[in-house]
Design a protein around this motif. Sequence first.
Motif, PDB file in Angstrom:
ATOM      1  N   TRP A 238     -15.548 -13.087   4.043  1.00 43.40           N
ATOM      2  CA  TRP A 238     -16.249 -13.134   5.959  1.00 43.40           C
ATOM      3  C   TRP A 238     -17.059 -14.624   6.011  1.00 43.40           C
ATOM      4  O   TRP A 238     -17.606 -14.920   5.318  1.00 43.40           O
ATOM      5  CB  TRP A 238     -17.399 -12.123   6.347  1.00 43.40           C
ATOM      6  N   PRO A 239     -16.610 -14.630   7.047  1.00 43.93           N
ATOM      7  CA  PRO A 239     -17.228 -16.073   7.438  1.00 43.93           C
ATOM      8  C   PRO A 239     -19.407 -16.536   7.364  1.00 43.93           C
ATOM      9  O   PRO A 239     -19.298 -16.723   7.102  1.00 43.93           O
ATOM     10  CB  PRO A 239     -16.880 -16.403   9.126  1.00 43.93           C
ATOM     11  N   LYS A 240     -19.505 -15.113   7.515  1.00 41.14           N
ATOM     12  CA  LYS A 240     -20.989 -15.167   7.429  1.00 41.14           C
ATOM     13  C   LYS A 240     -21.760 -13.820   7.215  1.00 41.14           C
ATOM     14  O   LYS A 240     -20.258 -12.523   7.916  1.00 41.14           O
ATOM     15  CB  LYS A 240     -21.886 -15.285   8.527  1.00 41.14           C
TER      16      LYS A 240
ATOM     17  N   SER B 105     -23.080  -9.734   7.898  1.00 43.78           N
ATOM     18  CA  SER B 105     -22.682  -9.292   9.296  1.00 43.78           C
ATOM     19  C   SER B 105     -24.023  -8.421   8.483  1.00 43.78           C
ATOM     20  O   SER B 105     -24.449  -7.926   7.797  1.00 43.78           O
ATOM     21  CB  SER B 105     -21.480  -8.269   9.133  1.00 43.78           C
TER      22      SER B 105
ATOM     23  N   ARG C 120     -10.084  -4.988   0.614  1.00 45.19           N
ATOM     24  CA  ARG C 120     -11.522  -4.671   0.340  1.00 45.19           C
ATOM     25  C   ARG C 120     -11.701  -3.971  -0.874  1.00 45.19           C
ATOM     26  O   ARG C 120     -12.910  -3.450  -1.081  1.00 45.19           O
ATOM     27  CB  ARG C 120     -12.702  -4.579   1.271  1.00 45.19           C
TER      28      ARG C 120
ATOM     29  N   GLU D   1     -18.850  -6.454  -3.049  1.00 49.51           N
ATOM     30  CA  GLU D   1     -20.011  -6.250  -1.529  1.00 49.51           C
ATOM     31  C   GLU D   1     -21.618  -6.957  -1.592  1.00 49.51           C
ATOM     32  O   GLU D   1     -22.270  -5.846  -3.285  1.00 49.51           O
ATOM     33  CB  GLU D   1     -19.571  -4.847  -1.548  1.00 49.51           C
TER      34      GLU D   1
ATOM     35  N   VAL E  54     -22.256  -8.751   2.824  1.00 45.69           N
ATOM     36  CA  VAL E  54     -21.043  -9.670   2.634  1.00 45.69           C
ATOM     37  C   VAL E  54     -20.507  -8.899   2.130  1.00 45.69           C
ATOM     38  O   VAL E  54     -20.690  -8.671   0.882  1.00 45.69           O
ATOM     39  CB  VAL E  54     -21.511 -10.670   2.664  1.00 45.69           C
ATOM     40  N   TYR E  55     -18.624  -9.220   1.700  1.00 46.67           N
ATOM     41  CA  TYR E  55     -18.285  -9.382   0.887  1.00 46.67           C
ATOM     42  C   TYR E  55     -17.593 -10.883  -0.004  1.00 46.67           C
ATOM     43  O   TYR E  55     -17.191 -11.227   1.655  1.00 46.67           O
ATOM     44  CB  TYR E  55     -16.351  -8.200   1.392  1.00 46.67           C
TER      45      TYR E  55
ATOM     46  N   ARG F  61     -16.366 -15.881  -0.573  1.00 48.51           N
ATOM     47  CA  ARG F  61     -16.420 -15.709   0.467  1.00 48.51           C
ATOM     48  C   ARG F  61     -15.332 -14.112   1.395  1.00 48.51           C
ATOM     49  O   ARG F  61     -14.198 -15.625   1.068  1.00 48.51           O
ATOM     50  CB  ARG F  61     -18.070 -15.896   1.665  1.00 48.51           C
TER      51      ARG F  61
END
Length: 155
Positions: free
Chosen positions: A113-115, A117, A86, A136, A125-126, A111
């Motif tokens: 990440w799943p969702k 945060s 990251r 990001e 989110v990344y 994406r």
Amino acid sequence: MGLHHVGLRVADLDRATGFYRQLGAEVLAPPLALGGRGAALAMAASPEIRVRIVLLAFPDGTGVELFEFGGPTRPDWLEQPHADARLPHLGIQVDDVDAALDRAERAGGARLWPKPSHWGPVRVVYLHDPDRNVVELLDGPLSAVAAVAGGNGGD
């Protein structure tokens, strides 16, 4: 004084320009094509290198400079693979993380990440841009991120 711009390499300048425009950036001038001695000096490479460059600005005045390499030779350093880490990454403040993520994915982003945060009050989110540069998306200022850095602000 502050951050001026971040430079990123891309495979397709037009596609990458479209991606960052979906996140609020505007093209400041038509793409510039460099070759020969100018490109060699700017990119620490052989004179056969060809590079197209475009500079985009976000509403706050910061920018992203995109570099597309071509020609018969490429700089040796260009062949380094993108890591799945990251870092490094480009942080972009947006009004709505979910809406910006949707636009970014439709423009070729993926994406990581799943969702989205939370980091304290900031949604984050990344994702990868179409060239696997890490981006990001955040909906709050840097000061809000820093305010929770001393504690455990993420979820």
